[in-house]
Scaffold this motif. Structure first.
Motif, short mmCIF file in Angstrom:
data_model
loop_
_atom_site.label_atom_id
_atom_site.label_comp_id
_atom_site.label_asym_id
_atom_site.label_seq_id
_atom_site.Cartn_x
_atom_site.Cartn_y
_atom_site.Cartn_z
N VAL A 192 -15.13 44.12 -83.73
CA VAL A 192 -13.77 44.68 -83.77
C VAL A 192 -13.21 44.64 -82.36
O VAL A 192 -13.88 45.12 -81.42
CB VAL A 192 -13.80 46.14 -84.27
N ILE A 193 -12.04 44.08 -82.20
CA ILE A 193 -11.44 44.02 -80.86
C ILE A 193 -10.15 44.82 -80.89
O ILE A 193 -9.20 44.46 -81.58
CB ILE A 193 -11.14 42.56 -80.43
N SER A 194 -10.14 45.91 -80.14
CA SER A 194 -8.93 46.73 -80.09
C SER A 194 -8.11 46.29 -78.89
O SER A 194 -8.55 46.42 -77.73
CB SER A 194 -9.31 48.21 -79.96
N GLY A 195 -6.93 45.76 -79.15
CA GLY A 195 -6.11 45.17 -78.10
C GLY A 195 -5.97 43.69 -78.42
O GLY A 195 -6.92 43.06 -78.93
N ALA A 196 -4.78 43.17 -78.15
CA ALA A 196 -4.56 41.75 -78.39
C ALA A 196 -3.77 41.20 -77.21
O ALA A 196 -2.94 40.32 -77.33
CB ALA A 196 -3.78 41.57 -79.69
N GLY A 261 -13.11 47.36 -76.65
CA GLY A 261 -11.86 48.08 -76.42
C GLY A 261 -11.15 47.59 -75.18
O GLY A 261 -11.67 47.73 -74.06
N LEU A 262 -9.99 47.01 -75.34
CA LEU A 262 -9.15 46.59 -74.21
C LEU A 262 -7.72 46.96 -74.56
O LEU A 262 -6.84 46.12 -74.68
CB LEU A 262 -9.31 45.09 -73.96
N SER A 263 -7.53 48.27 -74.74
CA SER A 263 -6.24 48.71 -75.28
C SER A 263 -5.79 50.05 -74.68
O SER A 263 -5.18 50.07 -73.61
CB SER A 263 -6.35 48.82 -76.79
N ALA A 284 -16.01 50.26 -74.39
CA ALA A 284 -14.69 50.89 -74.34
C ALA A 284 -14.14 50.67 -72.94
O ALA A 284 -14.38 51.47 -72.03
CB ALA A 284 -14.80 52.36 -74.67
N MET A 285 -13.41 49.57 -72.74
CA MET A 285 -13.13 49.11 -71.37
C MET A 285 -11.74 49.45 -70.84
O MET A 285 -11.39 49.03 -69.73
CB MET A 285 -13.34 47.59 -71.31
N ALA A 286 -10.92 50.17 -71.62
CA ALA A 286 -9.59 50.52 -71.10
C ALA A 286 -9.76 51.36 -69.83
O ALA A 286 -10.64 52.22 -69.76
CB ALA A 286 -8.81 51.29 -72.15
N ASN A 287 -8.91 51.10 -68.86
CA ASN A 287 -8.97 51.82 -67.58
C ASN A 287 -7.71 52.64 -67.37
O ASN A 287 -6.64 52.20 -67.76
CB ASN A 287 -9.11 50.83 -66.42
N PRO A 288 -7.76 53.77 -66.73
CA PRO A 288 -9.00 54.41 -66.27
C PRO A 288 -9.71 55.18 -67.38
O PRO A 288 -10.85 55.60 -67.18
CB PRO A 288 -8.50 55.38 -65.18
N ASN A 289 -9.05 55.36 -68.54
CA ASN A 289 -9.70 56.15 -69.59
C ASN A 289 -10.03 55.28 -70.79
O ASN A 289 -9.16 54.61 -71.34
CB ASN A 289 -8.77 57.30 -70.01
N PRO A 290 -11.29 55.31 -71.19
CA PRO A 290 -11.74 54.40 -72.25
C PRO A 290 -11.27 54.79 -73.64
O PRO A 290 -10.79 55.90 -73.86
CB PRO A 290 -13.27 54.50 -72.16
N GLU A 291 -11.48 53.89 -74.59
CA GLU A 291 -11.07 54.10 -75.98
C GLU A 291 -11.81 55.29 -76.60
O GLU A 291 -11.30 55.92 -77.52
CB GLU A 291 -11.30 52.84 -76.81
#
Ligand SMILES: NC(=O)C1=CN([C@@H]2O[C@H](COP(=O)(O)OP(=O)(O)OC[C@H]3O[C@@H](n4cnc5c(N)ncnc54)[C@H](OP(=O)(O)O)[C@@H]3O)[C@@H](O)[C@H]2O)C=CC1
Ligand SMILES: CC(=O)C(=O)O
Ligand SMILES: [Mg+2]
Length: 767
Positions: A192-196, A261-263, A284-291
């Protein structure tokens, strides 16, 4: 620390002492009029004309080849969104800092005030002649795709959108390793990839290159699942549209093996995590706060392999591990592109490195006791000094093999050395020490092996082939600690208090008693003394049962020196022992003597200290250039403290004319060639770079080395004991593991040298 304190701390960090994080530093001399006439008009015209003849000469005469532009328009800054070019500048300066410290690449950060694709491309194209490479940063999708595609086509220097490919490379390496730990195959897993956006699309493409199946992927954007029946999809989103009739993240997560997670922050709930397949992989890679917050995730699923983009949790999957090393490799072969082959080579190098044993300095840097490949360590840490020697060569090689390199590398070992050198002289000197020790490892007795740090150092020395450790201390305690740190080796463990097996204790007591029975020592008192670890260890070395000794971790210096002097004594012809410390300073290694023993040495003592230090400097493969320091310069004071230094220098000049030594000198004149040249052109030091300072007394030497160390101006190796009959080295109280390993290497090298001298002596006698 409260959120408010963290916020304040971050603002102060950026504001003080000077605003921002980077500055420009000249690399050429600029002190005199002559220097300026070379740096600028008229001298500067010469390289201009050479470059006019052939643009490639820009690589020869300017900083172009090592200069990367970090360019943004501020439209997708971290996960903060479209905050504008000015607001993106701290991030771009941050990238500059990371480029510099991890790969020694210089950066100009450039923030462009336009959201128009053509204008942005035109701007980059117009400034491209300045740079060796272009790193596009935090530009939102879908514009980022077109910008990168067109710039790659139109420029002949490497162009990379970091959020796309830096992220794809590091997360692919982490994914490959996580799947191995989860015992799953990339072809079979549901992802599952969150973010497009820029990062998500590029990551998904690279996973496919490593075997992931597009039909096993579900991608989501701000509107939900990207289904193939959705209208007005961009080309990139359409590429990943699913045929599954689902709409929400919740539905997508059911039975998924992997979440990327890139969203946006906090969009994954514990329930979603619980619905995932066994051993779920969550990046969960969203910065600075992850998914999803790290703590919530690991609490919810005990079998999770969890990573975030942040440095404050295990497994930081962040493009910092990618861009510095990819550009380093690309610049070094003057690649015209960063292509798929180069990206895949970087992935493989990163994934491979995570499985190698982790150097202790990485454990120390991250406050870990024992990092090892596993669920909490799936990718290397950014401060791992091996990255620079592993990833850029892989990238450079791939560039050459795929035909985009203009300057091929031929000597890879030399290239790796150059890369390591880029991280500073500290690493170089330490590496030299360790490599020398490894050439002929010796038996080193660790007198305090029941101390965790000492045992860890012994383990490293053993595993790296630096020494054959002999562990002294309570056997049960040592065995328990060995279990704890996975030190699984058949090394001798001896408890001096209960050494029944070999009865060495009684043998040593007898030897000691025979030597001193007319000096008040009884056999009983000798036996009692041999129960003491430092006496026992010293006897081991003295009797040839060990080649070298390390002690002093838990006791103060004089307590440990005493038995060593009593049992081992000084080298024949020596009247003094002394110590030197090597300080790894910005200007290179600097030896300081005597840092630990002689409180107020006489002129004669100073000559001995200088001679012994000179031997140690040579042991490090360097030519000693020595200044005998004082508060006075060449006779400017008549005080006894200055005249004794003068006397020592005069003795050395008379008896050792080949020694490069002079004084008495103040430390600024000793270290600054220009000052010295101007005031004391007659000095024997001439224009040589002083690498050794002999101090007039212990106060001065000890205060100086501790001050440098404490102010973080220099890392220290030592104190290195000089003048002992056998290799005995005493640690500073509470030395850290790295320092103990370094001292072990020194003890081994010392043993190698002493063995060589003994052999030379024996040979000359037999002739
Ligand atoms: N750890 C790392 O190394 C890196 C992390 N990142 C992080 O990834 C994130 C995205 O960066 P980047 O790709 O450059 O930015 P983009 O602006 O290109 O993409 C953001 C994407 O997130 C989507 N999105 C927004 N809200 C949601 C939501 N609720 N659910 C699912 N998707 C959503 C957007 O959807 P839509 O298309 O509908 O607008 C868009 O596709 C940022 O948080 C960034 O910090 C980025 C690079 C590296
Ligand atoms: C790490 C990074 O580049 C980002 O979050 O945008
Ligand atoms: Mg970014």
């Amino acid at each position: 620390m409260s959120e408010e304190s963290k916020r304040r701390e971050a603002l102060i960090y950026h504001a003080k002492p000077t605003p921002g994080k980077i500055k420009v530093v000249p690399t050429k001399k600029y002190a005199s009029q002559r220097d300026l006439s070379l740096a600028y008009s008229p001298g500067v015209a010469e390289p201009c004309l050479e470059i006019e003849k052939d643009k490639n000469n820009a690589y020869k005469y300017t900083a172009k080849g090592n200069l990367v532009a970090v360019i943004s328009n501020g439209t997708a800054v971290l996960g903060l969104g479209n905050i504008g070019p000015e607001a993106s500048k701290p991030v771009m300066e941050g990238k500059g800092l990371l480029f510099k410290i991890f790969a020694d690449i210089d950066v100009f950060d450039i923030e462009v005030d336009t959201e128009n694709v053509d204008e942005f491309i035109q701007t980059v194209k117009m400034i491209a002649p300045t740079f060796g490479g272009i790193n596009l940063e935090d530009i939102k999708a879908p514009e980022a795709f077109e910008i990168e595609r067109r710039l790659k086509k139109e420029l002949n220097i490497p162009v990379m959108h970091d959020d796309q490919h830096g992220t794809a490379i590091i997360s692919a390496a982490a994914l490959i390793n996580a799947l191995e730990l989860a015992e799953k195959k990339i072809e079979n897993v549901n992802i599952v990839i969150s973010g497009a956006g820029a990062a998500a699309i590029s990551c998904s493409r690279l996973y496919q290159a490593f075997g992931a199946k597009r039909e096993n992927m579900v991608m989501l954007d701000s509107k939900g699942v990207i289904r193939n029946d959705r209208e007005n999809l961009s080309k990139e989103k359409a590429e990943f549209a699913t045929h599954r009739k689902i709409d929400t993240l919740e539905e997508a997560m059911d039975n998924a093996d992997v979440f990327i997670g890139l969203s946006m922050p906090d969009i994954v709930t514990p329930e979603m995590l619980l619905s995932m397949a066994k051993t779920p992989i969550v990046f969960a890679m969203a910065n600075p706060n992850p998914e999803v917050k790290y703590d919530i995730a690991v609490k919810t699923r005990k079998d999770i392999i969890m990573a975030t983009g942040r440095s404050d949790h295990p497994n930081q999957v962040n493009n910092v591990l990618g861009f510095p090393f990819i550009f380093r490799g690309a610049l070094d072969v003057r690649a015209t592109k960063i292509n798929e082959a180069m990206k895949m080579a970087a992935v493989k190098a990163l994934a491979r490195l995570a499985k190698e044993p982790v150097p202790e300095q990485v454990n120390i840097a991250y406050g870990e006791t024992k990092l090892a490949f596993g669920t909490d360590y799936i990718i290397p840490k950014p401060f791992d000094p091996r990255l620079i020697a592993e990833v850029p060569p892989a990238v450079a090689k791939a560039a050459m093999e795929s035909g985009v390199a203009n300057e091929p590398i031929t000597d890879w070992e030399k290239y790796k050395d150059i890369l390591r050198e880029r991280l500073g002289s500290d690493n170089k000197l330490v590496r030299l020490l360790l490599n020398r020790a490894k050439l002929d490892p010796k038996r080193v007795v660790f007198a305090e092996a029941d101390q965790l740090d000492v045992l860890k150092a012994a383990q490293i020395a053993y595993e790296d082939g630096i020494a054959y450790p002999i562990l002294l201390g309570r056997k049960d305690a040592i065995e328990r600690l060995m279990d704890e740190i996975d030190f699984d080796a058949d090394v001798p463990i001896i408890d001096p208090k209960a050494d029944e097996e070999t009865d060495r204790k009684n043998k040593y007591a007898e030897v000691y008693w025979k030597q001193r029975k007319r000096r008040g020592v009884t056999l009983y008192s000798a036996q009692k003394l041999m129960r003491e670890r430092n006496y026992f260890a010293a006897m081991m070395v003295s009797e040839g049962d060990a080649d070298a000794l390390i002690s002093g971790y838990s006791r103060n210096y004089p307590t440990v020196v005493k038995p060593m002097l009593e049992l081992i004594g000084m080298t024949k012809g020596t009247t003094r022992v002394a110590t030197t410390n090597v300080m790894m300073t910005k200007r290179g290694p600097l030896f300081l003597s005597d840092t630990s023993i002689n409180i107020d040495p006489s002129a004669k003592d100073l000559t001995k200290i200088a001679q012994m230090t000179s031997q140690v400097v040579k042991m490090f493969g360097m030519t000693p250039i020595m200044a005998m320091t004082s508060y006075s310069n060449f006779g400017s004071s008549d005080h006894i403290n200055a005249s004794k230094v003068r006397e020592a220098v005069s003795y050395l000049h008379r008896h050792f004319p080949d020694m490069i030594v002079d004084g008495e000198l103040q430390t600024d004149f000793a270290l600054n060639n220009e000052m010295r040249r101007e005031k004391f052109p007659f000095s024997k030091l001439a224009d040589k770079k002083v690498n050794t300072l002999i101090f007039p007394n212990l106060d001065a030497a000890n205060i100086t080395y501790k001050l440098l160390k404490e102010l973080n101006e220099a890392q220290s190796i030592g104190p290195i004991m000089m003048g002992m009959r056998k290799p005995v080295h005493i640690l500073q109280l509470g030395a850290n593991v790295d320092e103990i390993v370094n001292m072990t290497a020194i003890a081994v090298i010392d043993a190698q040298h002493k063995e060589k001298w003994e052999q030379e002596k024996a040979n000359s006698k037999s002739v």
